[in-house]
Design a protein around this motif. Structure first.
Motif, PDB file in Angstrom:
ATOM      1  N   PHE A  88       2.626   6.798  -8.135  1.00 21.87           N
ATOM      2  CA  PHE A  88       1.979   8.105  -7.970  1.00 21.87           C
ATOM      3  C   PHE A  88       0.999   8.079  -6.793  1.00 21.87           C
ATOM      4  O   PHE A  88       0.844   9.068  -6.079  1.00 21.87           O
ATOM      5  CB  PHE A  88       1.276   8.524  -9.264  1.00 21.87           C
ATOM      6  CG  PHE A  88       2.113   9.422 -10.141  1.00 21.87           C
ATOM      7  CD1 PHE A  88       1.892  10.793 -10.168  1.00 21.87           C
ATOM      8  CD2 PHE A  88       3.131   8.907 -10.923  1.00 21.87           C
ATOM      9  CE1 PHE A  88       2.667  11.626 -10.957  1.00 21.87           C
ATOM     10  CE2 PHE A  88       3.912   9.735 -11.718  1.00 21.87           C
ATOM     11  CZ  PHE A  88       3.681  11.103 -11.736  1.00 21.87           C
ATOM     12  N   LEU A  89       0.329   6.939  -6.605  1.00 22.73           N
ATOM     13  CA  LEU A  89      -0.538   6.792  -5.431  1.00 22.73           C
ATOM     14  C   LEU A  89       0.292   6.764  -4.152  1.00 22.73           C
ATOM     15  O   LEU A  89      -0.085   7.361  -3.135  1.00 22.73           O
ATOM     16  CB  LEU A  89      -1.356   5.504  -5.536  1.00 22.73           C
ATOM     17  CG  LEU A  89      -2.381   5.415  -6.670  1.00 22.73           C
ATOM     18  CD1 LEU A  89      -3.024   4.036  -6.687  1.00 22.73           C
ATOM     19  CD2 LEU A  89      -3.444   6.488  -6.541  1.00 22.73           C
ATOM     20  N   THR A  90       1.420   6.075  -4.204  1.00 22.55           N
ATOM     21  CA  THR A  90       2.276   5.946  -3.020  1.00 22.55           C
ATOM     22  C   THR A  90       2.809   7.296  -2.557  1.00 22.55           C
ATOM     23  O   THR A  90       2.933   7.541  -1.351  1.00 22.55           O
ATOM     24  CB  THR A  90       3.457   4.996  -3.318  1.00 22.55           C
ATOM     25  OG1 THR A  90       2.944   3.720  -3.718  1.00 22.55           O
ATOM     26  CG2 THR A  90       4.351   4.805  -2.109  1.00 22.55           C
ATOM     27  N   ARG A 309       1.686  -0.324   1.062  1.00 22.63           N
ATOM     28  CA  ARG A 309       2.286   0.554   0.066  1.00 22.63           C
ATOM     29  C   ARG A 309       1.617   0.165  -1.252  1.00 22.63           C
ATOM     30  O   ARG A 309       1.635  -1.001  -1.626  1.00 22.63           O
ATOM     31  CB  ARG A 309       3.799   0.347   0.003  1.00 22.63           C
ATOM     32  CG  ARG A 309       4.478   1.173  -1.066  1.00 22.63           C
ATOM     33  CD  ARG A 309       5.961   0.835  -1.195  1.00 22.63           C
ATOM     34  NE  ARG A 309       6.785   1.643  -0.319  1.00 22.63           N
ATOM     35  CZ  ARG A 309       8.116   1.655  -0.364  1.00 22.63           C
ATOM     36  NH1 ARG A 309       8.758   0.895  -1.239  1.00 22.63           N
ATOM     37  NH2 ARG A 309       8.818   2.404   0.463  1.00 22.63           N
ATOM     38  N   GLU A 310       1.028   1.133  -1.940  1.00 22.02           N
ATOM     39  CA  GLU A 310       0.208   0.815  -3.110  1.00 22.02           C
ATOM     40  C   GLU A 310       0.951  -0.024  -4.142  1.00 22.02           C
ATOM     41  O   GLU A 310       0.332  -0.840  -4.845  1.00 22.02           O
ATOM     42  CB  GLU A 310      -0.312   2.110  -3.757  1.00 22.02           C
ATOM     43  CG  GLU A 310      -1.444   2.782  -3.011  1.00 22.02           C
ATOM     44  CD  GLU A 310      -0.992   3.584  -1.806  1.00 22.02           C
ATOM     45  OE1 GLU A 310      -1.837   4.169  -1.118  1.00 22.02           O
ATOM     46  OE2 GLU A 310       0.235   3.617  -1.534  1.00 22.02           O
ATOM     47  N   THR A 311       2.250   0.132  -4.237  1.00 29.05           N
ATOM     48  CA  THR A 311       3.010  -0.666  -5.193  1.00 29.05           C
ATOM     49  C   THR A 311       3.001  -2.150  -4.842  1.00 29.05           C
ATOM     50  O   THR A 311       3.309  -2.991  -5.690  1.00 29.05           O
ATOM     51  CB  THR A 311       4.467  -0.165  -5.275  1.00 29.05           C
ATOM     52  OG1 THR A 311       5.009  -0.051  -3.956  1.00 29.05           O
ATOM     53  CG2 THR A 311       4.532   1.192  -5.961  1.00 29.05           C
ATOM     54  N   GLU A 367      -5.082   7.193   0.270  1.00 27.09           N
ATOM     55  CA  GLU A 367      -5.133   8.581   0.730  1.00 27.09           C
ATOM     56  C   GLU A 367      -4.175   9.453  -0.095  1.00 27.09           C
ATOM     57  O   GLU A 367      -3.088   9.007  -0.472  1.00 27.09           O
ATOM     58  CB  GLU A 367      -4.744   8.665   2.209  1.00 27.09           C
ATOM     59  CG  GLU A 367      -5.624   7.839   3.138  1.00 27.09           C
ATOM     60  CD  GLU A 367      -7.029   8.391   3.272  1.00 27.09           C
ATOM     61  OE1 GLU A 367      -7.291   9.475   2.724  1.00 27.09           O
ATOM     62  OE2 GLU A 367      -7.860   7.731   3.918  1.00 27.09           O
ATOM     63  N   PRO A 368      -4.557  10.707  -0.356  1.00 33.07           N
ATOM     64  CA  PRO A 368      -3.703  11.606  -1.143  1.00 33.07           C
ATOM     65  C   PRO A 368      -2.549  12.161  -0.315  1.00 33.07           C
ATOM     66  O   PRO A 368      -2.381  13.377  -0.180  1.00 33.07           O
ATOM     67  CB  PRO A 368      -4.680  12.706  -1.580  1.00 33.07           C
ATOM     68  CG  PRO A 368      -5.682  12.757  -0.471  1.00 33.07           C
ATOM     69  CD  PRO A 368      -5.833  11.343   0.015  1.00 33.07           C
ATOM     70  N   VAL A 369      -1.787  11.253   0.257  1.00 34.48           N
ATOM     71  CA  VAL A 369      -0.702  11.633   1.173  1.00 34.48           C
ATOM     72  C   VAL A 369       0.494  10.727   0.903  1.00 34.48           C
ATOM     73  O   VAL A 369       0.335   9.513   0.742  1.00 34.48           O
ATOM     74  CB  VAL A 369      -1.157  11.477   2.642  1.00 34.48           C
ATOM     75  CG1 VAL A 369       0.001  11.708   3.596  1.00 34.48           C
ATOM     76  CG2 VAL A 369      -2.310  12.416   2.964  1.00 34.48           C
ATOM     77  N   SER A 370       1.685  11.304   0.875  1.00 37.10           N
ATOM     78  CA  SER A 370       2.896  10.507   0.713  1.00 37.10           C
ATOM     79  C   SER A 370       3.030   9.513   1.854  1.00 37.10           C
ATOM     80  O   SER A 370       2.612   9.783   2.988  1.00 37.10           O
ATOM     81  CB  SER A 370       4.122  11.421   0.693  1.00 37.10           C
ATOM     82  OG  SER A 370       5.307  10.674   0.875  1.00 37.10           O
TER      83      SER A 370
END
Length: 475
Positions: A88-90, A309-311, A367-370
């Motif tokens: 979801f963060l990613t 990548r947050e994952t 950041e709230p961005v894909s």
């Protein structure tokens, strides 16, 4: 893949189909995590989230009369929720309830480790208090959008974090405003000493500098050093651990806390000077593993905005969880079940806490961005920083100096189709954030251009007045 800490309770046969399905979900999520050929799409993440919630609902029906059951199903579910949360963060949906799961898990461990370490700063707690409040708001916003099973779980975990946070804040409140500055300084020195203790080459001179600083503080407080005759510094440190902790024992006032923390710093210097960075051989493997994780996470700080990548954080979380969960009553133990000595215990705990702290920092700075829009977003962040710096330095002498910025901003603006930043036929998450940042950059460039033109007009006016004055004198 690194698995979660495993429970060994027997599995109810009715839960086997659920375990099989969530193992499959975890495999799919892991494959998705490893695929770097394309960006992660929102619909893929939501699909696996929905499948996971279906299994949670089935599990809750089976466990109606045994809510406290814990077995492998729970550990694999935790894996899946951690991954979904990081996904979801990613995809840039940071403000939504599922994104909170991984962050809360990390903060819970950090708070536990801060209490265990026995020292922490107000800044540590203030940052986490703000994050917890933001996550609570995300959960409240998700009341109509997400499963009550997930929301109940998140609320319970936030409640646990809130209680631990309040406990630590209450302990810190013992310090009056007259001693807070000294306390923060001592905490900083103690952490710096722990960092020195994990260097590849023990920094003798640097540690000596810290010792001189502590001696100066000792003189200011008119304190004497603990001689501990007949005992090593490590033995004395262990014996006085409760008295030297902010969260343990009956500490009456701020000055007592300061004296105790100063004594702790001085004892710790003696311990690490004696060890010279050498860990007990029984814990060398664990030390090497934690040191490698800490160093890797620290290096990621240099490239985070462009490549993280947050994952990617998932495998680090799981490795750290394995080490943390392997402790017995808070102690690191060797292959024969014997606890670590104090030096190894405190050193390993420092590396564990520091690694979780990096993960927490990366999560809250996501950041709230894909990730599909991150290259554009990061370019705009760089442009904004440059424009702000130009403005801070006094602006530009001519609008021509802004041409490179304007050309780049226009090229980014021209990438939009029907007002959206598209990737193929997809509209990635984070459109509002990118558009707002682009508008900020255009505004900054406009302000700089207007200031430059106004200055030039003023200069032209001054020159005209000077010229007219010269004519009158000549006449």
């Amino acid at each position: 893949m690194t698995d979660s800490p495993a429970f060994r309770l027997p599995l109810d046969p009715k839960e086997q189909p659920i375990l099989d399905r969530i193992l499959t979900i975890r495999d799919h999520l892991s494959i998705l995590k490893q695929d770097r050929t394309t960006y992660v799409k929102s619909q893929d993440v939501v699909k696996y989230y929905n499948q996971l919630i279906e299994q949670v609902e089935l599990l809750n029906q089976i466990r109606e009369t045994k809510r406290d059951e814990q077995n492998r199903v729970d550990t694999v579910l935790d894996d899946c929720f951690q991954l979904v949360s990081l996904f979801f963060l990613t995809i840039g949906r940071n403000q939504e309830a599922p994104a909170v799961y991984s962050a809360i898990s990390t903060v819970k461990r950090l708070l536990d480790h801060l209490k265990e370490a026995g020292y922490y700063s107000g800044k540590d707690l203030g940052t986490m208090a703000l994050s917890i409040q933001q996550w609570r708001e995300s959960i409240e916003r998700g009341q109509q959008s997400y499963s009550p099973h997930l929301l109940t779980l998140l609320e319970a975990r936030i409640h646990v974090c809130q209680e631990r946070l309040q406990e630590l804040q209450q302990s810190l409140s013992r310090l009056g405003p007259d001693v807070v500055g000294m306390y923060e300084r001592l905490v900083s020195i103690l952490r710096s000493l722990s960092a020195c203790n994990t260097r590849s080459k023990f920094p003798v001179r640097e540690v000596k500098d810290f010792e001189e600083q502590l001696t100066q503080i000792q003189d200011e407080l008119h304190e004497s050093r603990d001689v501990h005759e007949g005992k090593t510094a490590e033995q004395t440190y262990a014996e006085r651990m409760a008295a030297l902790s902010l969260t343990e024992g009956e500490i009456a006032d701020g000055p007592t806390v300061i004296r105790a923390l100063l004594a702790r710093c001085l004892l710790w210097i003696e311990v690490i000077q004696e060890r010279q960075g050498k860990i007990d051989d029984r814990f060398q493997d664990t030390y090497d593993k934690l040191l490698k994780i800490r160093n890797t996470l620290e290096q990621m700080n240099l490239t985070q905005a462009w490549s993280l990548r947050e994952t990617d954080l998932y495998s680090f979380q799981r490795q750290l969880d394995r080490v943390d969960e392997s402790r017995v009553n808070g102690n690191f133990i060797d292959a024969e079940g014997r606890p670590a000595d104090l030096h190894a215990q405190r050193t390993l705990l420092y590396l564990l806490r520091k690694s979780y702290a990096f993960i927490y920092q990366y999560i809250i700075s996501s950041e709230p961005v894909s990730e599909a829009l991150l290259p554009i977003y990061n370019q705009l962040l760089t442009l904004k920083r440059c424009l702000v710096e130009v403005k801070r330095s006094g602006g530009v002498d001519s609008p021509r100096e802004l041409y490179p910025y304007s050309m780049k901003l226009n090229s980014i603006d021209n990438m939009k189709k029907d007002g959206k930043f598209m990737v193929g036929n997809d509209i990635p998450e984070g459109q509002a954030s990118v558009t707002a940042l682009l508008a900020e950059c255009f505004d900054l460039a406009y302000e700089l251009r207007a200031d430059s033109e106004r200055e030039r007009e003023d200069d032209d006016g001054d020159a005209m007045q000077l010229a007219n004055g010269s004519v009158e004198v000549a006449g």
